[in-house]
Design an enzyme around this catalytic site. Structure first.
Site, PDB file in Angstrom:
ATOM      1  CE  LYS A  69       5.769  -3.682 -10.948  1.00  0.00           C
ATOM      2  NZ  LYS A  69       4.275  -3.682 -11.018  1.00  0.00           N
ATOM      3  CE  LYS A  93       5.341   0.151  -0.926  1.00  0.00           C
ATOM      4  NZ  LYS A  93       4.008  -0.480  -1.132  1.00  0.00           N
ATOM      5  CE  LYS A 105      -1.176   1.637  -4.910  1.00  0.00           C
ATOM      6  NZ  LYS A 105      -0.163   0.895  -4.133  1.00  0.00           N
ATOM      7  CB  THR A 189       2.447  -8.136   0.332  1.00  0.00           C
ATOM      8  OG1 THR A 189       2.314  -7.777  -1.047  1.00  0.00           O
ATOM      9  CG2 THR A 189       2.385  -6.900   1.200  1.00  0.00           C
ATOM     10  CG  ASN A 219      -2.560 -11.202  -1.126  1.00  0.00           C
ATOM     11  OD1 ASN A 219      -1.504 -11.001  -0.547  1.00  0.00           O
ATOM     12  ND2 ASN A 219      -2.647 -12.033  -2.146  1.00  0.00           N
TER      13      ASN A 219
HETATM   14  N1  GLU Z   1       0.203  -2.769  -4.615  1.00  0.00           N
HETATM   15  C1  GLU Z   1       1.437  -3.251  -4.051  1.00  0.00           C
HETATM   16  C2  GLU Z   1       2.114  -2.167  -3.249  1.00  0.00           C
HETATM   17  O1  GLU Z   1       1.487  -1.243  -2.775  1.00  0.00           O
HETATM   18  C3  GLU Z   1       2.329  -3.901  -5.088  1.00  0.00           C
HETATM   19  C4  GLU Z   1       2.732  -3.013  -6.218  1.00  0.00           C
HETATM   20  C5  GLU Z   1       3.446  -3.749  -7.352  1.00  0.00           C
HETATM   21  O2  GLU Z   1       3.650  -4.947  -7.246  1.00  0.00           O
HETATM   22  O3  GLU Z   1       3.798  -3.065  -8.309  1.00  0.00           O
HETATM   23  O4  GLU Z   1       3.287  -2.226  -2.985  1.00  0.00           O
END
Ligand code: GLU
Length: 421
Positions: A69, A93, A105, A189, A219
């Site tokens: 993810k 994370k 990613k 976030t 954002n």
């Molecule tokens: N890009 C965000 C992060 O770095 C969200 C990633 C997501 O929602 O999968 O956590």
């Protein structure tokens, strides 16, 4: 600055955390490398009829705990090393938050501000064309990141649906509400970071009205400024890639957001409502209680960490503090709420979106907020306790907390599994 790759530097955290646990060496070997990183060249037709190609990647770093993810970034400075490092951070994370995911990613090396809307749509669709065999609701689930948003996720979800011949909303999160996006995903976030700060305010001896400096006004930066200002805190300085503004009496957050919505820098508000020009490089050294880096990696480094006056740093960006600067801040007694916890609200509500898509049953925004707050507080409290018990920084505590979960999963797959071979 060291010559090591960004990933090598990020992996130091893994070794550090492992030093506090008795971990099977298999676990460390497994987590030191990305499982797979795919590179593609996206070729699109520009509005003037010419063709242009852009480098793109998708990395599935580790899928021991579930499908990979993580977001897709559009940025001119993106590299494979950066993508793998961001995917490594996503692995930790998701483990920090106990989400049933591994880390991934993606990125396209492009300055999206130089593309028309139609070109941006073609590029987004080309990304899905290139990586449709890698992604999947049970395999790898993209989302927004720097310079990508729900509109782009909508185009990508549409492209995927056309390729597989049916709508499959759970393959991508951060979609527009009309296409199965979750309420509350847009400011998740920042909201996660806000709940965390609120929950630990007493432990961190934070004052009722904090002076806050926000670096980066996309954002995350815009939403954290709004949430904290609504609670009576003063946003005393803000910057973006073009410049900054300050006002000791408190900046007008609505004016800053209006400027961004009109395609202007926050610096364009200087001279109005008491806003004064601030060179973007001076933002981290502004007198404040809370500093919120909300832009890119390595913005706080050896060269500016000593100038920091804040008591607390909330890392809404991924990797905004270099390891050297981190050590300097620890020595100065500046507390850091680390990225893999502090900005995990985004991926947590992405998880909620994926769950809602799979159930076809949608939650109210209050349910989303409530579940997000519960998880942020639960994991934040657990990490706070690890940091007290082991006398380590909150970052090391977060890595220890995540590594335990990752180790348990890696070991549960069995010693002969290809997952750990
Ligand atoms: N890009 C965000 C992060 O770095 C969200 C990633 C997501 O929602 O999968 O956590």
């Amino acid at each position: 600055m060291s010559q090591d790759s960004l990933l090598d530097r990020a992996l130091v955290r893994l070794d550090e955390a492992a030093g506090h646990l008795s971990i099977d060496p298999d676990v460390i070997e497994k987590l030191k490398y990305a499982r797979e990183t795919t590179k593609a060249r996206l070729m699109i037709r520009m509005d003037d009829g010419s063709r242009k190609s852009f480098l793109a990647w998708r990395c599935r770093y580790d899928d021991t705990r579930g499908p990979t993810k993580g977001g897709i970034r559009f940025h001119p400075d993106s590299t494979a090393d950066e993508v793998e490092t961001l995917a490594f951070w996503m692995t930790f994370k998701c483990a920090v938050m106990s989400l049933p995911y591994g880390g991934g990613k993606g990125a396209v090396q492009v300055d999206p501000r130089k593309l028309s809307k139609a070109e941006l749509e073609r590029l987004s669709r080309a990304y899905i064309q290139a990586f449709s065999r890698i992604i999947g609701a049970d395999r790898d689930i993209p989302a927004p990141d720097v310079y990508t948003n729900s509109m782009i996720m909508g185009w990508m979800a549409d492209e995927y649906a056309q390729i597989v011949g049916q709508a499959e909303p759970a393959v991508i999160t951060g979609k527009p509400i009309a296409l199965g996006g979750s309420l509350g995903r847009n400011d998740a976030t920042a909201r996660g970071g806000y709940y965390l700060v609120r929950h630990l305010a007493q432990d961190l001896s934070l004052s009722q009205t904090m002076r806050v400096a926000v670096q980066g006004f996309g954002n995350a930066g815009q939403h954290i400024a709004s949430l904290l200002a609504a609670d009576g805190h003063k946003i005393v300085a803000v910057s973006d890639s073009q410049g900054g503004v300050r006002c000791d009496a408190g900046l007008h957050v609505d004016m800053l957001i209006d400027a961004k919505n009109a395609g202007r820098s926050v610096a364009s508000t200087a001279g109005q409502g008491g806003h004064e020009t601030l060179p973007a490089d001076d933002l981290v050294g502004v007198a404040c209680d809370l500093l919120v880096p909300s832009a890119l990696e390595s913005m706080i480094h050896e060269g500016n960490a000593d100038s920091i006056k804040a008591k607390l740093v909330l890392e809404l960006a991924n990797g905004p503090i270099t390891p050297e600067a981190d050590a300097m801040l620890a020595k100065k007694g500046v507390a850091v709420l680390p990225d893999i916890l502090a900005n995990a609200g985004g991926v947590t509500v992405s998880y909620f979106e994926w769950v809602q898509n799979r159930q076809g049953f949608y939650w109210t925004v209050e349910e989303v907020y409530d579940r997000l707050r519960t998880i942020m507080e639960r994991e934040g409290r657990a990490i706070w306790s690890v940091s007290r018990d082991k006398n380590v920084t909150l970052r090391t505590a977060a890595y220890i907390h995540a590594l335990k979960r990752l180790a348990e999963a890696i070991e549960a797959h069995g010693t002969q599994s290809f997952f750990v071979s």
